[in-house]
Design a protein around this motif. Structure first.
Motif, short mmCIF file in Angstrom:
data_model
loop_
_atom_site.label_atom_id
_atom_site.label_comp_id
_atom_site.label_asym_id
_atom_site.label_seq_id
_atom_site.Cartn_x
_atom_site.Cartn_y
_atom_site.Cartn_z
N GLN A 95 37.51 46.20 36.09
CA GLN A 95 38.53 45.47 35.35
C GLN A 95 39.83 45.36 36.15
O GLN A 95 40.49 44.32 36.15
N THR A 98 39.27 42.93 39.00
CA THR A 98 39.17 41.56 38.47
C THR A 98 40.53 41.02 38.05
O THR A 98 40.88 39.86 38.31
N SER A 99 41.30 41.89 37.39
CA SER A 99 42.65 41.50 36.96
C SER A 99 43.52 41.15 38.16
O SER A 99 44.26 40.14 38.15
N ALA A 100 43.43 41.97 39.20
CA ALA A 100 44.24 41.74 40.41
C ALA A 100 43.85 40.44 41.08
O ALA A 100 44.71 39.65 41.52
N ASN A 102 42.32 37.84 39.70
CA ASN A 102 42.65 36.69 38.85
C ASN A 102 44.13 36.35 38.96
O ASN A 102 44.52 35.16 38.95
N THR A 103 44.95 37.39 39.06
CA THR A 103 46.40 37.16 39.20
C THR A 103 46.69 36.44 40.51
O THR A 103 47.50 35.49 40.57
N LYS A 104 46.00 36.87 41.56
CA LYS A 104 46.20 36.23 42.86
C LYS A 104 45.71 34.79 42.85
O LYS A 104 46.34 33.90 43.43
N THR A 106 45.49 32.82 40.20
CA THR A 106 46.41 32.03 39.38
C THR A 106 47.67 31.66 40.17
O THR A 106 48.16 30.53 40.11
N THR A 107 48.17 32.64 40.91
CA THR A 107 49.37 32.40 41.73
C THR A 107 49.08 31.37 42.83
O THR A 107 49.89 30.48 43.10
N THR A 108 47.92 31.50 43.45
CA THR A 108 47.55 30.59 44.54
C THR A 108 47.40 29.16 44.04
O THR A 108 47.86 28.20 44.67
N TYR A 130 37.93 35.61 46.32
CA TYR A 130 36.94 36.29 45.48
C TYR A 130 36.00 37.22 46.27
O TYR A 130 35.44 38.15 45.72
#
Length: 207
Positions: A95, A98-100, A102-104, A106-108, A130
């Motif tokens: 988790q 995955t959270s880290a 997804n944050t990257k 989203t930012t990208t 990924y």
């Protein structure tokens, strides 16, 4: 009383010292020879004494059988607890990663530079983002989780098998010698009965 038996402090261990002569674990032929030798070296009172001790040993085995079940239960509980901890660790780690990631991602995606890229370049960039988490999860599962479970399960199975073998062998050996003692007593009593009948017969024939 037999001299060796008289010197023995623990009569339960007595047979362990002489069983190499043909006792427990040998062929039926050797066991019969062993029994005949026992009858030659021991009196009926010896066998009655041994029987009393082995009666107590059998009852003790029955009373302490729960102890072996308890050990097995503890082993299974310990493995279950460790597996639960590993699952929790695996879940939390996945988790967090995955959270880290997804944050990257989203930012990208929100960056203007990303929007100006071609779809091929965008896919390559996202794949590169990924890929680390896929590698981390693979290393976590194959490199830590499953080997640990396999090792713990192997230890559990080996432990249970060893305990079962030792306990079963102990019980079998105790019951075997208990049976042997009873057979010796029975043989002696049959012989005494036969001798008594012969004396009675001789006494009657004389008159």
């Amino acid at each position: 009383m037999n001299e060796k038996l008289a010197k023995e402090k623990n009569v339960i261990k007595y047979f362990k010292k002489i069983e190499k002569e043909g006792g427990f674990g040998n062929s039926v032929k050797d066991q019969n020879k062993f029994k005949e030798k026992l009858k030659e070296d021991h009196t009926k009172s010896d066998f009655l004494l041994l029987k009393e001790r082995y009666d107590i040993e059998i009852e003790t085995n029955k009373d302490t059988s729960f102890f072996y079940n308890l050990i097995i239960t503890v082993l299974i509980t310990a493995l279950t607890l460790l597996c639960t901890l590993m699952v929790c660790f695996f879940t939390i780690s996945t988790q967090v990663m995955t959270s880290a990631i997804n944050t990257k991602v989203t930012t990208t995606i929100a960056e203007e530079k990303f929007k100006k890229m071609s779809s091929v370049d965008q896919n390559d960039l996202l794949t590169g983002i990924y890929s680390p988490i896929k590698k981390e999860i693979n290393d976590l599962v194959l490199g830590g989780f499953f080997p640990f479970i396999a090792f713990g399960t192997s230890i559990l199975i080996v432990g249970i098998l060893v305990l079962m073998y030792l306990y079963t062998r102990r019980v079998k050996k105790t019951r075997y010698y208990h049976m042997l003692i009873i057979e010796c007593i029975s043989d002696i009593e049959d012989k005494e009965k036969e001798l008594k009948q012969r004396r009675e017969y001789r006494r009657k024939t004389r008159h």
